[in-house]
Design a protein around this motif. Structure first.
Motif, mmCIF file in Angstrom:
data_model
loop_
_atom_site.group_PDB
_atom_site.id
_atom_site.type_symbol
_atom_site.label_atom_id
_atom_site.label_comp_id
_atom_site.label_asym_id
_atom_site.label_seq_id
_atom_site.Cartn_x
_atom_site.Cartn_y
_atom_site.Cartn_z
ATOM 1 N N ARG A 28 54.227 10.218 14.481
ATOM 2 C CA ARG A 28 55.180 10.486 15.559
ATOM 3 C C ARG A 28 54.464 10.791 16.870
ATOM 4 O O ARG A 28 54.893 10.365 17.937
ATOM 5 C CB ARG A 28 56.107 11.646 15.171
ATOM 6 C CG ARG A 28 57.126 11.268 14.117
ATOM 7 C CD ARG A 28 58.055 12.422 13.766
ATOM 8 N NE ARG A 28 59.077 11.986 12.835
ATOM 9 C CZ ARG A 28 60.243 11.467 13.177
ATOM 10 N NH1 ARG A 28 60.541 11.318 14.450
ATOM 11 N NH2 ARG A 28 61.124 11.097 12.272
ATOM 12 N N ALA A 29 53.382 11.539 16.785
ATOM 13 C CA ALA A 29 52.609 11.821 17.994
ATOM 14 C C ALA A 29 52.027 10.544 18.571
ATOM 15 O O ALA A 29 52.066 10.308 19.788
ATOM 16 C CB ALA A 29 51.500 12.822 17.673
ATOM 17 N N ALA A 30 51.499 9.679 17.695
ATOM 18 C CA ALA A 30 50.849 8.461 18.161
ATOM 19 C C ALA A 30 51.842 7.506 18.809
ATOM 20 O O ALA A 30 51.566 6.934 19.875
ATOM 21 C CB ALA A 30 50.128 7.780 16.999
ATOM 22 N N TYR A 31 53.018 7.315 18.197
ATOM 23 C CA TYR A 31 53.900 6.339 18.812
ATOM 24 C C TYR A 31 54.638 6.899 20.021
ATOM 25 O O TYR A 31 55.126 6.156 20.867
ATOM 26 C CB TYR A 31 54.845 5.656 17.819
ATOM 27 C CG TYR A 31 55.924 6.442 17.148
ATOM 28 C CD1 TYR A 31 56.944 7.040 17.848
ATOM 29 C CD2 TYR A 31 55.984 6.497 15.759
ATOM 30 C CE1 TYR A 31 57.973 7.705 17.208
ATOM 31 C CE2 TYR A 31 57.000 7.156 15.104
ATOM 32 C CZ TYR A 31 58.000 7.759 15.832
ATOM 33 O OH TYR A 31 59.010 8.412 15.180
ATOM 34 N N GLU B 27 59.299 14.665 19.947
ATOM 35 C CA GLU B 27 59.323 13.618 18.923
ATOM 36 C C GLU B 27 58.838 14.157 17.592
ATOM 37 O O GLU B 27 59.415 13.886 16.532
ATOM 38 C CB GLU B 27 58.452 12.445 19.368
ATOM 39 C CG GLU B 27 58.577 11.214 18.506
ATOM 40 C CD GLU B 27 59.847 10.440 18.789
ATOM 41 O OE1 GLU B 27 60.106 10.111 19.956
ATOM 42 O OE2 GLU B 27 60.581 10.166 17.832
ATOM 43 N N MET B 28 57.774 14.965 17.632
ATOM 44 C CA MET B 28 57.245 15.556 16.408
ATOM 45 C C MET B 28 58.233 16.540 15.806
ATOM 46 O O MET B 28 58.345 16.656 14.577
ATOM 47 C CB MET B 28 55.916 16.251 16.692
ATOM 48 C CG MET B 28 54.793 15.311 17.082
ATOM 49 S SD MET B 28 53.305 16.193 17.598
ATOM 50 C CE MET B 28 52.862 17.023 16.063
ATOM 51 N N ALA B 29 58.974 17.251 16.657
ATOM 52 C CA ALA B 29 59.921 18.253 16.168
ATOM 53 C C ALA B 29 61.042 17.626 15.352
ATOM 54 O O ALA B 29 61.670 18.293 14.526
ATOM 55 C CB ALA B 29 60.509 19.043 17.338
ATOM 56 N N SER C 253 54.232 12.776 8.628
ATOM 57 C CA SER C 253 54.670 11.977 9.767
ATOM 58 C C SER C 253 54.249 12.570 11.104
ATOM 59 O O SER C 253 54.511 11.974 12.139
ATOM 60 C CB SER C 253 56.196 11.838 9.746
ATOM 61 O OG SER C 253 56.806 13.085 9.994
ATOM 62 N N TRP C 254 53.618 13.751 11.121
ATOM 63 C CA TRP C 254 53.240 14.354 12.407
ATOM 64 C C TRP C 254 52.375 13.405 13.231
ATOM 65 O O TRP C 254 52.660 13.137 14.399
ATOM 66 C CB TRP C 254 52.477 15.658 12.186
ATOM 67 C CG TRP C 254 53.217 16.792 11.554
ATOM 68 C CD1 TRP C 254 52.787 17.573 10.523
ATOM 69 C CD2 TRP C 254 54.508 17.308 11.891
ATOM 70 N NE1 TRP C 254 53.716 18.522 10.198
ATOM 71 C CE2 TRP C 254 54.791 18.388 11.024
ATOM 72 C CE3 TRP C 254 55.458 16.959 12.848
ATOM 73 C CZ2 TRP C 254 55.966 19.117 11.094
ATOM 74 C CZ3 TRP C 254 56.635 17.684 12.910
ATOM 75 C CH2 TRP C 254 56.875 18.748 12.037
ATOM 76 N N PHE D 30 53.320 14.760 27.121
ATOM 77 C CA PHE D 30 53.020 15.761 26.103
ATOM 78 C C PHE D 30 54.293 16.447 25.607
ATOM 79 O O PHE D 30 54.470 16.662 24.405
ATOM 80 C CB PHE D 30 52.040 16.792 26.666
ATOM 81 C CG PHE D 30 51.602 17.818 25.677
ATOM 82 C CD1 PHE D 30 52.055 19.126 25.742
ATOM 83 C CD2 PHE D 30 50.750 17.468 24.630
ATOM 84 C CE1 PHE D 30 51.655 20.066 24.806
ATOM 85 C CE2 PHE D 30 50.343 18.397 23.695
ATOM 86 C CZ PHE D 30 50.800 19.704 23.785
ATOM 87 N N ILE D 31 55.194 16.781 26.522
ATOM 88 C CA ILE D 31 56.457 17.412 26.119
ATOM 89 C C ILE D 31 57.261 16.468 25.228
ATOM 90 O O ILE D 31 57.805 16.866 24.188
ATOM 91 C CB ILE D 31 57.277 17.805 27.361
ATOM 92 C CG1 ILE D 31 56.573 18.917 28.151
ATOM 93 C CG2 ILE D 31 58.676 18.250 26.956
ATOM 94 C CD1 ILE D 31 56.484 20.234 27.430
#
Length: 577
Positions: free
Chosen positions: A517-520, A504-506, A513-514, A498-499
């Motif tokens: 980025r979360a998915a990959y 990655e999202m940041a 792209s949120w 999760f971190i």
């Protein structure tokens, strides 16, 4: 209303204005000769309509133009030039001579101008068209001449300008002579032939056509060619954008192209592209900047979406598997479409497109022999997987990292982590789109301390996390509670996953792209690692799942999932050829 100030910044500006005038005049052949980086001499000759004898002097008066009739024409400009500033601006900072003949005149006209003053005018025999010669540029503006770059740099700018318009107008024969090098395009009307003349035959052969057609008019709104993912460059200089065949500089258009390649290219790698946007003249404003290289769209979001749609669809449908060549090869190679397997290349048909239910929930590689023997069925009787990925027969594992498989033309190596990451990424996205995430509650909820940036993301994207199967809620201060995770993370440290996902999202800079980025990030954590020994059934299941992916050739980060060693390469290496 058309005055925009000085338009001559460097020799390339002169070439641009004169080439655009030639194109507006209907030229089919344009010759450009430069010496000393364009400072000593620039000569641009064309076979266009030419200038009538009684209008030659008028062409060098400021704001005089034959391309506009009244002010309302500024609302829809169909020509490359329109302000009437280029010729007088050039003539004011150099020695200029023009020889021109209109198609209706019996003879041509020669005009000599020095620093804006006409010094000679006479009739002269000439063929239809116009030849402009500019000498001693900025001779009366020493400050500007002092700050020009080196001869090589100025020559490079001119070469870039000519090549861009050669790509925009492949039906025009361009000839460029710089003294040390030359360029000649065929003018056949074929964009690929123009690319071959500029970038080489290998690049031209490995470009993909793109097209988006307006349903109302039936006309193409986005057209051109883009490079296959294995063919990329280290900078953006090979991306050319045109609006109604006018070369433009636009961050929006470049960003749309780069976003469409997301997941296909490694970071800090950029595609080669020639993209032309065809749009109604009243929907774009080109009267923005003196150089006319910046435009404003009335509906920029539609243009952005059209480019992304055209590029993404083409990449998904036609990206081939990269092929390994012998050492010493200087260009990338690809598996051509002609090598596609026949329907009965292997005695067993490929798997059904939907993976096994258990594999879909947990991300495990569970072979299903019943599915393996089931024939596929679709409208045309062909394969249901992407045509660019051949059907493979798994042979074994190399270094507990790569899956070795035999294909219709040689050997294929699959990176097991990258391949599984691609499979999980598309599975996560599909589950999120259907609002049916496979989530598993934790027996003991876990606490997570987040920094301010992570807290902002956790608060702003609560719905996104729920759609991915992450059950997170604030506990107080900088502490959050993780109560559930996607089922694919059952064997992974969920706190670390999760971190890393938040980090990655940041790094993303746009809202679109949120979710990707979360998915990959989740897919990367859940995917099998290099070094894990797989059974033959697991390797086969992973290969079949990869064949069913929408984009099987790269992982979400852009690394290749599969490479190809052709049969001819193997024969050469073993001395059979």
């Amino acid at each position: 209303m058309i005055a925009a100030g000085e338009v001559i910044e460097r020799p390339a500006s002169v070439v641009k204005e004169l080439v655009e005038n030639a194109l507006d005049a209907g030229a089919t052949e344009i010759s450009v000769e430069i010496r000393g980086g364009g400072v000593e001499q620039i000569r641009v000759a064309d076979n266009g309509y030419g200038i009538p004898h009684d209008e030659v002097e008028l062409a060098f008066q400021r704001f005089a133009t034959s391309k506009l009739s009244d002010a309302s024409d500024l609302d829809a400009i169909p020509t490359l030039g329109f302000r009437g500033e280029a010729l007088p601006s050039i003539a004011s900072v150099a020695r200029l001579s023009v020889v021109t003949r209109h198609a209706d005149d019996d003879s041509g006209t020669r005009l000599e101008i020095t620093e804006g003053r006409i010094v000679d005018r006479q009739r002269q025999g000439a063929s239809p068209g116009t030849a402009m010669t500019v000498r001693q540029l900025f001779r009366n503006v020493p400050a500007r001449r002092k700050f020009l770059r080196t001869t090589a740099t100025e020559t490079s700018h001119i070469q870039n300008m000519v090549t861009r318009y050669a790509l925009a107008y492949p039906e025009v024969r361009f000839a460029l002579d710089t003294g040390n090098s030359s360029l000649l395009t065929p003018g056949s009307g074929s964009l690929r032939e123009a690319i071959a003349a500029i970038h080489g035959l290998n690049v031209a052969e490995n470009m993909l056509d793109i097209s988006v057609v307006d349903e109302r008019s039936g006309q193409s709104t986005v057209g051109g060619v883009i490079s296959q993912p294995a063919l990329s460059r280290a900078n953006r200089g090979y991306m050319s954008f045109f609006v109604n065949r006018r070369w433009v500089q636009s961050r929006m258009l470049g960003y749309a192209l780069e976003q469409a390649y997301h997941g296909f290219l490694k970071e800090r790698r950029y595609p080669l592209a020639v993209v032309n946007i065809t749009i109604d003249y009243d929907q774009v404003d080109v009267n923005v900047h003196p150089s006319k290289t910046e435009v404003r769209f009335r509906s920029g979001d539609r243009v952005f979406s059209a480019i992304q749609q055209a590029v993404r669809q083409t990449l998904t449908a036609h990206s081939p598997v990269p092929e390994i060549r012998r050492a010493g090869a200087t260009h990338p190679a690809y598996s051509p479409a002609s090598r596609q397997p026949s329907r009965y290349f292997w005695p067993i048909e490929p798997f059904q497109p939907s993976p096994a239910p258990n594999a879909e929930r947990t991300g495990e590689l569970i072979p299903n022999e019943q599915d393996a023997a089931s024939p596929t069925s679709n409208g045309d009787g062909g394969f249901t997987h992407k045509e660019t990925l051949p059907v493979l027969r798994v042979l074994g594992q190399v270094q507990s990292t790569y899956i070795a498989a035999e294909g219709p033309d040689g050997m294929y190596l699959i990176d097991q982590h990258a391949a599984h990451e691609r499979v999980l990424f598309e599975q996560i996205k599909a589950d999120a789109a259907t609002s049916a995430p496979q989530s598993q509650s934790l027996l003991e909820p876990l606490t997570i301390e987040l920094n301010p940036r992570q807290q902002e993301l956790a608060h702003a994207h609560q719905h996104l996390f729920s759609s991915l199967g992450l059950l997170i809620e604030p506990f107080g201060g900088d502490v959050y509670i993780l109560r559930g995770v996607p089922s694919i993370l059952v064997e992974v440290d969920p706190v670390r996953a999760f971190i890393d996902m938040l980090d990655e999202m940041a790094q993303g800079g746009d809202v679109e792209s949120w979710s990707d980025r979360a998915a990959y990030s989740l897919a990367c954590h859940a995917a099998i690692r290099a070094g894990k020994v797989l059974t033959h059934g697991e390797m086969t299941a992973l290969t079949r799942q990869l064949e069913q992916c929408q984009q099987p050739h790269t992982c979400p980060h852009g690394r290749p999932t599969i490479i190809h060693l052709s049969g001819s390469l193997l024969e050469r290496e073993f001395g059979r050829r």
